[in-house]
Scaffold this motif. Structure first.
Motif, short mmCIF file in Angstrom:
data_model
loop_
_atom_site.label_atom_id
_atom_site.label_comp_id
_atom_site.label_asym_id
_atom_site.label_seq_id
_atom_site.Cartn_x
_atom_site.Cartn_y
_atom_site.Cartn_z
N SER A 289 0.76 -1.34 -0.15
CA SER A 289 -0.08 -0.10 0.00
C SER A 289 1.02 1.03 -0.13
O SER A 289 0.16 2.19 -0.37
CB SER A 289 -0.90 -0.09 1.17
N VAL A 290 2.11 1.20 0.14
CA VAL A 290 3.23 2.06 0.33
C VAL A 290 4.48 1.58 -0.07
O VAL A 290 4.57 0.51 0.23
CB VAL A 290 3.49 2.93 1.62
N ARG A 291 5.27 2.47 -0.87
CA ARG A 291 6.44 1.94 -1.00
C ARG A 291 7.48 3.33 -1.03
O ARG A 291 7.14 4.09 -1.71
CB ARG A 291 6.83 1.39 -2.32
N GLN A 292 8.64 3.26 -0.72
CA GLN A 292 9.69 4.39 -0.29
C GLN A 292 9.91 4.92 -1.86
O GLN A 292 10.26 4.04 -2.57
CB GLN A 292 10.79 3.93 0.63
N GLY A 293 9.77 5.96 -1.99
CA GLY A 293 10.13 6.53 -3.16
C GLY A 293 9.05 6.37 -4.34
O GLY A 293 9.14 6.97 -5.54
N VAL A 294 7.85 5.83 -4.09
CA VAL A 294 6.79 5.59 -5.12
C VAL A 294 5.58 6.48 -4.53
O VAL A 294 5.16 6.69 -3.54
CB VAL A 294 6.20 4.20 -5.12
N PRO A 295 5.50 7.32 -5.45
CA PRO A 295 4.16 8.45 -5.56
C PRO A 295 2.82 7.64 -5.58
O PRO A 295 2.75 6.57 -5.92
CB PRO A 295 4.23 9.28 -6.61
N PRO A 296 2.04 8.33 -4.81
CA PRO A 296 0.33 7.77 -4.94
C PRO A 296 -0.04 7.17 -6.28
O PRO A 296 -0.68 6.13 -6.32
CB PRO A 296 -0.47 8.92 -4.29
N GLN A 297 0.44 7.84 -7.17
CA GLN A 297 -0.08 7.33 -8.77
C GLN A 297 0.58 5.94 -9.03
O GLN A 297 -0.23 5.08 -9.46
CB GLN A 297 0.43 8.32 -9.65
N GLY A 298 1.90 5.83 -8.48
CA GLY A 298 2.37 4.50 -8.77
C GLY A 298 1.79 3.19 -7.94
O GLY A 298 1.54 2.23 -8.52
N ILE A 299 1.45 3.70 -6.74
CA ILE A 299 0.79 2.68 -5.97
C ILE A 299 -0.70 2.46 -6.36
O ILE A 299 -1.07 1.26 -6.44
CB ILE A 299 0.44 3.18 -4.34
N GLU A 300 -1.43 3.38 -7.02
CA GLU A 300 -2.64 3.11 -7.50
C GLU A 300 -2.56 2.33 -8.83
O GLU A 300 -3.31 1.48 -9.07
CB GLU A 300 -3.62 4.57 -7.95
N ALA A 301 -1.47 2.56 -9.72
CA ALA A 301 -1.31 1.88 -10.88
C ALA A 301 -0.72 0.41 -10.53
O ALA A 301 -1.25 -0.60 -11.11
CB ALA A 301 0.18 2.32 -11.63
N GLU A 302 -0.11 0.19 -9.35
CA GLU A 302 0.02 -1.18 -9.15
C GLU A 302 -1.16 -1.84 -8.68
O GLU A 302 -1.41 -3.04 -8.87
CB GLU A 302 0.95 -1.28 -7.82
N LEU A 303 -2.39 -1.20 -8.01
CA LEU A 303 -3.34 -1.84 -7.34
C LEU A 303 -4.17 -2.14 -8.80
O LEU A 303 -4.94 -3.12 -8.64
CB LEU A 303 -4.22 -0.88 -6.66
N ASN A 304 -4.35 -1.22 -9.68
CA ASN A 304 -5.30 -1.53 -10.96
C ASN A 304 -4.39 -2.72 -11.76
O ASN A 304 -5.27 -3.53 -12.31
CB ASN A 304 -4.92 -0.17 -12.04
N ALA A 305 -3.05 -2.75 -11.71
CA ALA A 305 -2.58 -4.08 -12.48
C ALA A 305 -2.95 -5.36 -11.64
O ALA A 305 -3.52 -6.30 -12.30
CB ALA A 305 -1.04 -3.73 -12.39
N TRP A 306 -3.05 -5.06 -10.25
CA TRP A 306 -3.54 -6.29 -9.66
C TRP A 306 -4.91 -6.73 -9.78
O TRP A 306 -5.25 -7.84 -10.04
CB TRP A 306 -3.49 -5.96 -8.02
N MET A 307 -5.82 -5.82 -10.01
CA MET A 307 -7.43 -5.78 -10.24
C MET A 307 -7.32 -6.61 -11.64
O MET A 307 -8.16 -7.59 -11.84
CB MET A 307 -8.12 -4.71 -10.18
N GLU A 308 -6.31 -6.22 -12.50
CA GLU A 308 -6.67 -7.02 -13.93
C GLU A 308 -6.02 -8.38 -13.79
O GLU A 308 -6.53 -9.54 -14.58
CB GLU A 308 -5.64 -5.97 -14.97
#
Length: 140
Positions: free
Chosen positions: A65-84
């Motif tokens: 849900s958080v990663r050092q150096g990754v902005p919120p847009q990156g976290i949301e992109a990872e979540l979208n990839a997970w949903m697919e």
């Protein structure tokens, strides 16, 4: 005749939801989540969206849900990839005390309500005092 005094409106949910539904997260404690899922006839695959893998509930898979150096847009992109990648999996969002909340571009309440997936919000205590309805399967 119109009422002149304001209506008593409580910001908390009065009634639980029987099941998590897309676009409508439900709220439970860790123990309540384990109990409710164990009662389901078909066990869903659950991913826990939390800050560290060690915070995952046993048997659930980790999604950062958080990663050092990754902005919120990156976290949301990872979540979208997970949903697919996992179209039938459930998402458990870790909002327990001491856990870093998910990094999102919009307020978490708004963000979770926009997810077309079963979302379970895990809190530390008193799941009925949150902005989401409590999850409680009907008893037979």
């Amino acid at each position: 005749m119109r009422r002149k005094e304001p209506l008593e409106v409580d910001s908390n949910w009065k009634h639980p939801l029987p099941m998590p539904m897309p676009f409508q997260p439900v709220c439970v404690t860790q123990l309540e989540a384990i109990e409710q899922i164990s009662l389901l006839p078909n066990q869903p695959r659950v991913f826990m969206w939390t800050d560290e893998e060690r915070h995952c509930i046993n048997g659930w898979e980790f999604l950062a849900s958080v990663r050092q150096g990754v902005p919120p847009q990156g976290i949301e992109a990872e979540l979208n990839a997970w949903m697919e990648q996992y179209p039938d999996a459930w998402l458990a969002v870790d909002l327990r005390d001491g856990i870093m909340p998910p990094s999102t571009t919009t307020p978490i309440e708004q963000f979770l309500s926009s997810i077309p997936r079963q979302v379970i919000v895990i809190v530390s205590s008193d799941s009925q005092s949150e902005v989401w309805p409590n999850w409680s399967l009907p008893t037979m």
